[in-house]
Motif scaffolding. Structure first.
Motif, PDB file in Angstrom:
ATOM      1  N   CYS A  78       0.835  -1.213   0.000  1.00 12.19           N
ATOM      2  CA  CYS A  78       0.000   0.000   0.000  1.00 12.19           C
ATOM      3  C   CYS A  78       0.864   1.256   0.000  1.00 12.19           C
ATOM      4  CB  CYS A  78      -0.941  -0.002   1.203  1.00 12.19           C
ATOM      5  SG  CYS A  78      -2.406  -0.986   0.923  1.00 12.19           S
ATOM      6  N   TRP A  79       1.870   1.260   0.852  1.00 14.00           N
ATOM      7  CA  TRP A  79       2.721   2.447   0.918  1.00 14.00           C
ATOM      8  C   TRP A  79       3.409   2.713  -0.410  1.00 14.00           C
ATOM      9  CZ3 TRP A  79       3.506   6.936   2.670  1.00 14.00           C
ATOM     10  CH2 TRP A  79       4.697   7.607   2.393  1.00 14.00           C
ATOM     11  N   ARG A  80       3.968   1.689  -1.008  1.00 15.91           N
ATOM     12  CA  ARG A  80       4.704   1.888  -2.257  1.00 15.91           C
ATOM     13  C   ARG A  80       3.800   2.390  -3.373  1.00 15.91           C
ATOM     14  NH1 ARG A  80       8.983  -3.177  -2.005  1.00 15.91           N
ATOM     15  NH2 ARG A  80      10.349  -2.162  -0.502  1.00 15.91           N
ATOM     16  N   SER A  81       2.576   1.870  -3.458  1.00 17.55           N
ATOM     17  CA  SER A  81       1.690   2.366  -4.517  1.00 17.55           C
ATOM     18  C   SER A  81       1.217   3.785  -4.203  1.00 17.55           C
ATOM     19  CB  SER A  81       0.530   1.411  -4.777  1.00 17.55           C
ATOM     20  OG  SER A  81      -0.277   1.261  -3.659  1.00 17.55           O
ATOM     21  N   PHE A  82       0.989   4.106  -2.921  1.00 18.85           N
ATOM     22  CA  PHE A  82       0.621   5.475  -2.544  1.00 18.85           C
ATOM     23  C   PHE A  82       1.760   6.436  -2.868  1.00 18.85           C
ATOM     24  CE2 PHE A  82       1.085   8.897   0.540  1.00 18.85           C
ATOM     25  CZ  PHE A  82      -0.118   9.570   0.395  1.00 18.85           C
ATOM     26  N   ALA A  83       2.976   6.085  -2.466  1.00 13.17           N
ATOM     27  CA  ALA A  83       4.125   6.981  -2.658  1.00 13.17           C
ATOM     28  C   ALA A  83       4.487   7.128  -4.135  1.00 13.17           C
ATOM     29  CB  ALA A  83       5.326   6.458  -1.871  1.00 13.17           C
ATOM     30  N   LYS A  84       4.297   6.068  -4.900  1.00 16.42           N
ATOM     31  CA  LYS A  84       4.671   6.110  -6.318  1.00 16.42           C
ATOM     32  C   LYS A  84       3.599   6.779  -7.174  1.00 16.42           C
ATOM     33  CE  LYS A  84       5.778   3.154 -10.214  1.00 16.42           C
ATOM     34  NZ  LYS A  84       5.519   1.858 -10.782  1.00 16.42           N
ATOM     35  N   ASP A  85       2.337   6.347  -7.015  1.00 11.42           N
ATOM     36  CA  ASP A  85       1.263   6.793  -7.905  1.00 11.42           C
ATOM     37  C   ASP A  85       0.204   7.669  -7.239  1.00 11.42           C
ATOM     38  OD1 ASP A  85       2.391   4.825  -9.634  1.00 11.42           O
ATOM     39  OD2 ASP A  85       0.991   3.333  -8.870  1.00 11.42           O
ATOM     40  N   GLY A  86       0.183   7.678  -5.897  1.00 11.46           N
ATOM     41  CA  GLY A  86      -0.911   8.354  -5.214  1.00 11.46           C
ATOM     42  C   GLY A  86      -2.207   7.564  -5.330  1.00 11.46           C
ATOM     43  N   PHE A  87      -2.077   6.276  -5.617  1.00 10.69           N
ATOM     44  CA  PHE A  87      -3.248   5.413  -5.795  1.00 10.69           C
ATOM     45  C   PHE A  87      -3.004   4.100  -5.067  1.00 10.69           C
ATOM     46  CE2 PHE A  87      -5.493   2.045  -8.079  1.00 10.69           C
ATOM     47  CZ  PHE A  87      -6.790   2.526  -7.970  1.00 10.69           C
ATOM     48  N   ILE A  88      -4.045   3.538  -4.488  1.00  7.87           N
ATOM     49  CA  ILE A  88      -3.956   2.246  -3.822  1.00  7.87           C
ATOM     50  C   ILE A  88      -4.921   1.304  -4.507  1.00  7.87           C
ATOM     51  CG2 ILE A  88      -4.247   0.975  -1.667  1.00  7.87           C
ATOM     52  CD1 ILE A  88      -3.795   4.593  -1.358  1.00  7.87           C
ATOM     53  N   ALA A  89      -4.427   0.191  -4.998  1.00  5.63           N
ATOM     54  CA  ALA A  89      -5.279  -0.796  -5.664  1.00  5.63           C
ATOM     55  C   ALA A  89      -6.232  -1.419  -4.646  1.00  5.63           C
ATOM     56  CB  ALA A  89      -4.418  -1.880  -6.302  1.00  5.63           C
ATOM     57  N   ARG A 154       1.061   9.183   8.839  1.00  6.76           N
ATOM     58  CA  ARG A 154       0.968  10.624   9.056  1.00  6.76           C
ATOM     59  C   ARG A 154       1.006  11.368   7.726  1.00  6.76           C
ATOM     60  NH1 ARG A 154       5.721  11.585  12.428  1.00  6.76           N
ATOM     61  NH2 ARG A 154       5.315  13.766  12.066  1.00  6.76           N
ATOM     62  N   ILE A 155       1.801  10.864   6.781  1.00  3.32           N
ATOM     63  CA  ILE A 155       1.864  11.474   5.448  1.00  3.32           C
ATOM     64  C   ILE A 155       0.534  11.295   4.725  1.00  3.32           C
ATOM     65  CG2 ILE A 155       2.946  11.277   3.165  1.00  3.32           C
ATOM     66  CD1 ILE A 155       5.562  10.521   4.719  1.00  3.32           C
ATOM     67  N   VAL A 156      -0.024  10.098   4.791  1.00  2.00           N
ATOM     68  CA  VAL A 156      -1.322   9.839   4.150  1.00  2.00           C
ATOM     69  C   VAL A 156      -2.372  10.784   4.720  1.00  2.00           C
ATOM     70  CG1 VAL A 156      -3.170   8.146   3.833  1.00  2.00           C
ATOM     71  CG2 VAL A 156      -0.784   7.432   3.595  1.00  2.00           C
ATOM     72  N   LEU A 157      -2.407  10.931   6.048  1.00  2.00           N
ATOM     73  CA  LEU A 157      -3.399  11.816   6.665  1.00  2.00           C
ATOM     74  C   LEU A 157      -3.144  13.284   6.322  1.00  2.00           C
ATOM     75  CD1 LEU A 157      -3.952  10.147  10.152  1.00  2.00           C
ATOM     76  CD2 LEU A 157      -5.353   9.963   8.067  1.00  2.00           C
ATOM     77  N   ALA A 158      -1.890  13.674   6.160  1.00  2.00           N
ATOM     78  CA  ALA A 158      -1.598  15.050   5.735  1.00  2.00           C
ATOM     79  C   ALA A 158      -2.137  15.287   4.324  1.00  2.00           C
ATOM     80  CB  ALA A 158      -0.094  15.326   5.793  1.00  2.00           C
ATOM     81  N   MET A 159      -2.037  14.296   3.461  1.00  2.00           N
ATOM     82  CA  MET A 159      -2.589  14.426   2.110  1.00  2.00           C
ATOM     83  C   MET A 159      -4.114  14.452   2.142  1.00  2.00           C
ATOM     84  SD  MET A 159      -0.109  15.028   0.212  1.00  2.00           S
ATOM     85  CE  MET A 159      -0.984  15.022  -1.341  1.00  2.00           C
ATOM     86  N   VAL A 160      -4.715  13.690   3.054  1.00  5.50           N
ATOM     87  CA  VAL A 160      -6.174  13.755   3.229  1.00  5.50           C
ATOM     88  C   VAL A 160      -6.558  15.165   3.650  1.00  5.50           C
ATOM     89  CG1 VAL A 160      -8.122  12.955   4.644  1.00  5.50           C
ATOM     90  CG2 VAL A 160      -6.454  11.297   3.762  1.00  5.50           C
ATOM     91  N   GLU A 161      -5.830  15.712   4.624  1.00  3.16           N
ATOM     92  CA  GLU A 161      -6.096  17.074   5.094  1.00  3.16           C
ATOM     93  C   GLU A 161      -5.944  18.076   3.954  1.00  3.16           C
ATOM     94  OE1 GLU A 161      -7.415  19.724   7.595  1.00  3.16           O
ATOM     95  OE2 GLU A 161      -6.616  18.013   8.695  1.00  3.16           O
ATOM     96  N   SER A 162      -4.916  17.917   3.136  1.00  2.00           N
ATOM     97  CA  SER A 162      -4.705  18.813   2.003  1.00  2.00           C
ATOM     98  C   SER A 162      -5.894  18.764   1.041  1.00  2.00           C
ATOM     99  CB  SER A 162      -3.416  18.436   1.274  1.00  2.00           C
ATOM    100  OG  SER A 162      -3.247  19.223   0.125  1.00  2.00           O
ATOM    101  N   GLN A 163      -6.325  17.562   0.702  1.00  2.00           N
ATOM    102  CA  GLN A 163      -7.465  17.427  -0.215  1.00  2.00           C
ATOM    103  C   GLN A 163      -8.742  17.992   0.389  1.00  2.00           C
ATOM    104  OE1 GLN A 163      -7.753  13.332  -1.391  1.00  2.00           O
ATOM    105  NE2 GLN A 163      -5.751  13.341  -2.369  1.00  2.00           N
ATOM    106  N   LEU A 164      -8.925  17.769   1.680  1.00  2.00           N
ATOM    107  CA  LEU A 164     -10.110  18.295   2.358  1.00  2.00           C
ATOM    108  C   LEU A 164     -10.104  19.824   2.361  1.00  2.00           C
ATOM    109  CD1 LEU A 164     -12.678  17.749   3.977  1.00  2.00           C
ATOM    110  CD2 LEU A 164     -11.246  17.552   6.017  1.00  2.00           C
ATOM    111  N   GLN A 165      -8.954  20.419   2.662  1.00  2.00           N
ATOM    112  CA  GLN A 165      -8.852  21.879   2.660  1.00  2.00           C
ATOM    113  C   GLN A 165      -9.108  22.452   1.265  1.00  2.00           C
ATOM    114  OE1 GLN A 165      -8.703  23.762   5.338  1.00  2.00           O
ATOM    115  NE2 GLN A 165      -8.578  21.936   6.618  1.00  2.00           N
ATOM    116  N   LYS A 166      -8.642  21.745   0.251  1.00  2.00           N
ATOM    117  CA  LYS A 166      -8.874  22.182  -1.126  1.00  2.00           C
ATOM    118  C   LYS A 166     -10.375  22.159  -1.435  1.00  2.00           C
ATOM    119  CE  LYS A 166      -5.859  20.852  -4.056  1.00  2.00           C
ATOM    120  NZ  LYS A 166      -5.049  20.020  -4.939  1.00  2.00           N
ATOM    121  N   ARG A 167     -11.059  21.102  -0.998  1.00  2.00           N
ATOM    122  CA  ARG A 167     -12.516  21.015  -1.225  1.00  2.00           C
ATOM    123  C   ARG A 167     -13.259  22.145  -0.526  1.00  2.00           C
ATOM    124  NH1 ARG A 167     -15.339  15.769   0.220  1.00  2.00           N
ATOM    125  NH2 ARG A 167     -17.075  16.941  -0.655  1.00  2.00           N
TER     126      ARG A 167
END
Length: 193
Positions: A78-89, A154-167
């Motif tokens: 999961c981490w590698r696909s998140f870090a590489k593509d920003g996507f989790i299969a 923590r990085i995943v949650l920071a990206m969630v926060e970023s997307q939420l703030q953008k919305r």
């Protein structure tokens, strides 16, 4: 003392050896230290070599590593696909449904759901995930980093926060959270890459 890494440490201490003594010719001492902390899971070959060196019953002890190896591999995929593509299969996310991986599952699921969940629900889930992240006993995290929880999540949650703030049209806050996530990427231990 049911975890295999505790048995490893106890066996090493019983014969009076240092971590370097046990690791010599098998793995680097730093790698061995992470195995003994429960952070890294040794391959079957390395586990067998360590068991032979410390006179641990190889078959039984090797089998004890199986669930930890499975959990580590699920986290790593999961981490590698998140870090590489920003996507989790979806199949990688499903592998995190094990009881010991629920915080991982929740963090990645939020990342995938933040664009469709209502902002109120997303904020509540985010707050809950942050509390869980700091309260879990994260044995797979190096000892020096455990007080903050798993850096990857923590990085995943920071990206969630970023997307939420953008919305919420808070673009400056969204940018700040994305920058924070990018800075934390440098703190991720090398074995996750």
């Amino acid at each position: 003392m049911s975890e295999p890494w505790n048995h490893l440490r106890a066996s090493r201490e019983a014969v009076g050896w240092t971590q370097g003594d046990v690791a010599r010719g098998i793995v680097a001492q730093s790698h061995y230290s992470l195995i003994e902390q429960g952070v890294l899971v040794p391959s079957d070959k390395v586990a067998a070599q360590l068991a032979m060196r410390l006179r641990i019953q190889v078959d039984r002890w090797g089998e004890q590593w199986v669930p930890y190896r499975r959990a580590f591999q699920a986290r790593q995929r999961c981490w590698r696909s998140f870090a590489k593509d920003g996507f989790i299969a979806p199949e990688h996310l499903c592998a995190l449904r094990d009881a010991t991986l629920l915080v991982d599952f929740e963090c990645y699921a939020q990342y995938l759901d933040v664009s469709t969940a209502s902002p109120e629900v997303a904020c509540q889930r985010l707050a809950n995930a942050r509390r869980q992240l700091c309260s879990i006993r994260a044995m797979h995290v190096p000892q020096r980093m455990r007080q903050w929880g798993d850096i990857r999540l923590r990085i995943v949650l920071a990206m969630v926060e970023s997307q939420l703030q953008k919305r919420l049209d808070r673009h400056q806050a969204a940018t700040a959270w994305a920058l924070r996530a990018n800075r934390m990427m440098h703190e991720v231990p090398a074995f996750w890459h």
